[in-house]
Design a protein around this motif. Structure first.
Motif, PDB file in Angstrom:
ATOM      1  N   ALA A 185      40.236  48.151  37.853  1.00 40.72           N
ATOM      2  CA  ALA A 185      40.548  48.087  36.423  1.00 40.72           C
ATOM      3  C   ALA A 185      41.625  47.051  36.130  1.00 40.72           C
ATOM      4  CB  ALA A 185      40.997  49.465  35.926  1.00 40.72           C
ATOM      5  N   LEU A 186      42.497  46.796  37.083  1.00 32.78           N
ATOM      6  CA  LEU A 186      43.555  45.802  36.903  1.00 32.78           C
ATOM      7  C   LEU A 186      43.025  44.375  37.008  1.00 32.78           C
ATOM      8  CD1 LEU A 186      46.489  47.386  38.975  1.00 32.78           C
ATOM      9  CD2 LEU A 186      46.244  47.297  36.493  1.00 32.78           C
ATOM     10  N   GLY A 187      41.769  44.219  37.398  1.00 27.86           N
ATOM     11  CA  GLY A 187      41.184  42.889  37.478  1.00 27.86           C
ATOM     12  C   GLY A 187      41.055  42.336  38.874  1.00 27.86           C
ATOM     13  N   VAL A 188      41.314  43.158  39.893  1.00 23.14           N
ATOM     14  CA  VAL A 188      41.113  42.696  41.268  1.00 23.14           C
ATOM     15  C   VAL A 188      39.630  42.413  41.473  1.00 23.14           C
ATOM     16  CG1 VAL A 188      41.244  43.328  43.712  1.00 23.14           C
ATOM     17  CG2 VAL A 188      43.088  43.966  42.141  1.00 23.14           C
ATOM     18  N   ALA A 189      39.314  41.263  42.017  1.00 24.45           N
ATOM     19  CA  ALA A 189      37.914  40.887  42.232  1.00 24.45           C
ATOM     20  C   ALA A 189      37.253  41.842  43.218  1.00 24.45           C
ATOM     21  CB  ALA A 189      37.833  39.458  42.767  1.00 24.45           C
ATOM     22  N   PRO A 190      35.990  42.202  43.007  1.00 23.67           N
ATOM     23  CA  PRO A 190      35.296  43.106  43.921  1.00 23.67           C
ATOM     24  C   PRO A 190      35.334  42.645  45.379  1.00 23.67           C
ATOM     25  CG  PRO A 190      34.021  42.861  41.926  1.00 23.67           C
ATOM     26  CD  PRO A 190      35.157  41.883  41.823  1.00 23.67           C
ATOM     27  N   VAL A 191      35.201  41.331  45.607  1.00 19.80           N
ATOM     28  CA  VAL A 191      35.225  40.835  46.983  1.00 19.80           C
ATOM     29  C   VAL A 191      36.570  41.106  47.631  1.00 19.80           C
ATOM     30  CG1 VAL A 191      35.933  38.505  46.264  1.00 19.80           C
ATOM     31  CG2 VAL A 191      34.790  38.840  48.465  1.00 19.80           C
ATOM     32  N   ALA A 192      37.653  41.005  46.874  1.00 22.44           N
ATOM     33  CA  ALA A 192      38.987  41.291  47.412  1.00 22.44           C
ATOM     34  C   ALA A 192      39.151  42.783  47.679  1.00 22.44           C
ATOM     35  CB  ALA A 192      40.062  40.812  46.442  1.00 22.44           C
ATOM     36  N   ALA A 193      38.621  43.613  46.789  1.00 21.87           N
ATOM     37  CA  ALA A 193      38.709  45.059  46.987  1.00 21.87           C
ATOM     38  C   ALA A 193      37.937  45.489  48.224  1.00 21.87           C
ATOM     39  CB  ALA A 193      38.183  45.792  45.754  1.00 21.87           C
ATOM     40  N   VAL A 194      36.749  44.905  48.420  1.00 26.30           N
ATOM     41  CA  VAL A 194      35.935  45.236  49.597  1.00 26.30           C
ATOM     42  C   VAL A 194      36.642  44.779  50.869  1.00 26.30           C
ATOM     43  CG1 VAL A 194      33.771  44.733  50.796  1.00 26.30           C
ATOM     44  CG2 VAL A 194      33.763  45.219  48.349  1.00 26.30           C
TER      45      VAL A 194
END
Length: 436
Positions: A363-372
């Motif tokens: 929700a804060l805008g972290v890119a999905p690739v970074a979260a994964v």
């Protein structure tokens, strides 16, 4: 007021860590109660995560009672004894695969005595293979297709365009390669130290003189239905993955599924337990006393308490957290791994950490690739030497080589744990950049 509430959260986690075991969950519930008295509305209870954990544990416990766990450990023992020189690689390989298959790191308990015996017989300090094996059993949770952490994380990633299969496509190779690289580094450290052999350990020599080192244990008796129970569980695991693949938006074999992925995993796992009970003559009451059932239900309570506590605090202050950390995480996405690392060290659960922080991070805008890529950092359960599998390794190593130092943090699990997570995150960014 936010600092007072944060102090309540930290105090509850500290009390839970001091009490240990299931009391971690009790303390989390106490923290929610105190926050409610301070005017904070309790967040969503992690019942979806807990339901998955409980269903998976039921299937694992049924297989254990049928003798399936003993059968798998017997296979592992044969592999280890035939290749003792590669123990530092094979021990984490086995615990990783067992966790990957079972969705819980508690399967590592059954392999620790074998790892210790093989190490002693070959003049290897058990602390080395045990420490890497424990870390592998923890980090493999983030790659297991039936773990609660993976299933929940995939559900919050799908609206962002990253599916279940894509998550596994990054998590499985990144965590597995990281564990093997960690084993390689730890082996190189041992090779560079001329006194790394077990015979040079002063604690071991002192215990050997006192005659308190146990000899090789008796062979395990494999129950007649053991292989059948393992086959049923594996077929169920394949069915879970096949259904999850079929309902994926990327594959689209089932466009309007009657069951969600969470519901399917719960139904399949409970169905597997029922099939094992029927086909392997397992008495249902015996499942209640199985070690995996007890540890799994304890884990469920821990997740209930600490995840609920975490989501309550985060939900109450999401705007402040976004103002403080939103821009920083968007500009430096690798910092998410650092946040998850320290949160997991306090929350003691991959599922709890994922449930409490991953939705907020996205929700804060972290890119999905970074979260994964940062996802494996939720496995930092080794920082404080109080996690059950870590303590079990210390207790089962009667040579004394696996010991906790005077300063608490100087224990043999910290370095391989930090290395494994660092390697996983770095490899995850590389693979994710290509696949996602």
């Amino acid at each position: 007021m936010i600092w007072v509430q944060l102090l309540v959260v930290l105090a509850a986690i500290f009390i839970g860590a001091r009490l240990g075991s299931i009391a971690i969950g009790f303390a989390g519930g106490l923290g929610v109660l105190v926050l409610a008295l301070l005017g904070v509305t309790p967040g969503d209870m992690p019942l979806d995560v807990i339901s998955i954990i409980m269903a998976v544990i039921c299937a694992i416990a049924a297989m254990q009672v049928a003798g399936g766990m003993d059968y798998l450990v017997g296979l592992a023992e044969r592999v280890l004894r035939r290749n003792p020189k590669h123990l530092t690689f094979l021990a984490p390989l086995i615990t990783y695969l067992m966790t990957f298959m079972a969705g819980t790191g508690h399967t590592a308990f059954s392999t620790m005595p074998v790892i210790t015996e093989v190490a002693k017989e070959n003049n290897i300090r058990p602390s080395r293979p045990l420490s890497v094996a424990v870390v592998a059993s923890q980090i493999a949770i983030t790659a297991s297709p039936i773990s609660a952490a993976v299933v929940f994380f995939s559900s919050v990633l799908e609206p962002k365009g990253v599916g279940y299969l894509e998550l596994l496509a990054v998590a499985v190779p990144s965590t597995f390669v990281a564990c093997m690289l960690t084993a390689l580094v730890m082996l190189a450290i041992d090779r560079a130290n001329p006194h790394s052999a077990l015979e040079h350990d002063p604690v071991y020599r002192e215990r050997l003189e006192r005659g308190v080192i146990a000899q090789r244990g008796a062979a395990r008796e494999i129950k007649p239905a053991a292989k059948r129970s393992v086959l049923i569980f594996l077929l169920g695991l394949v069915a879970v993955m096949a259904y999850a693949t079929a309902i994926s938006d990327k594959v689209g074999l089932i466009s309007e599924p009657v069951m969600s992925r969470d519901q399917a995993i719960i139904a399949f796992m409970l169905g597997i337990a029922a099939a094992i009970v029927l086909a392997c003559a397992v008495h249902p009451s015996d499942i209640l006393s199985a070690s995996t059932f007890k540890s799994g239900m304890s884990a469920s309570i821990c997740v209930l308490g600490v995840a609920w506590l975490g989501t309550t605090f985060v939900a109450a202050h999401q705007a402040e957290i976004e103002d403080f950390a939103g821009g920083l995480l968007r500009d430096q996405p690798w910092l998410l791994a650092v946040v998850l690392f320290f949160a997991a060290a306090l929350l003691y659960s991959q599922a709890a950490t994922t449930k409490a922080l991953m939705p907020t991070a996205l929700a804060l805008g972290v890119a999905p690739v970074a979260a994964v890529a940062a996802f494996p950092a939720v496995s930092a359960l080794f920082v404080l030497p109080t996690y059950p599998t870590l303590l079990a390794a210390v207790e089962m190593d009667d040579t004394g080589s696996t010991r906790i130092g005077r300063f608490v943090f100087n224990h043999p699990f910290l370095l391989p744990g930090v290395l494994a997570i660092s390697f996983s995150v770095a490899i995850g960014f590389l693979i994710g950049g290509v696949l996602l």
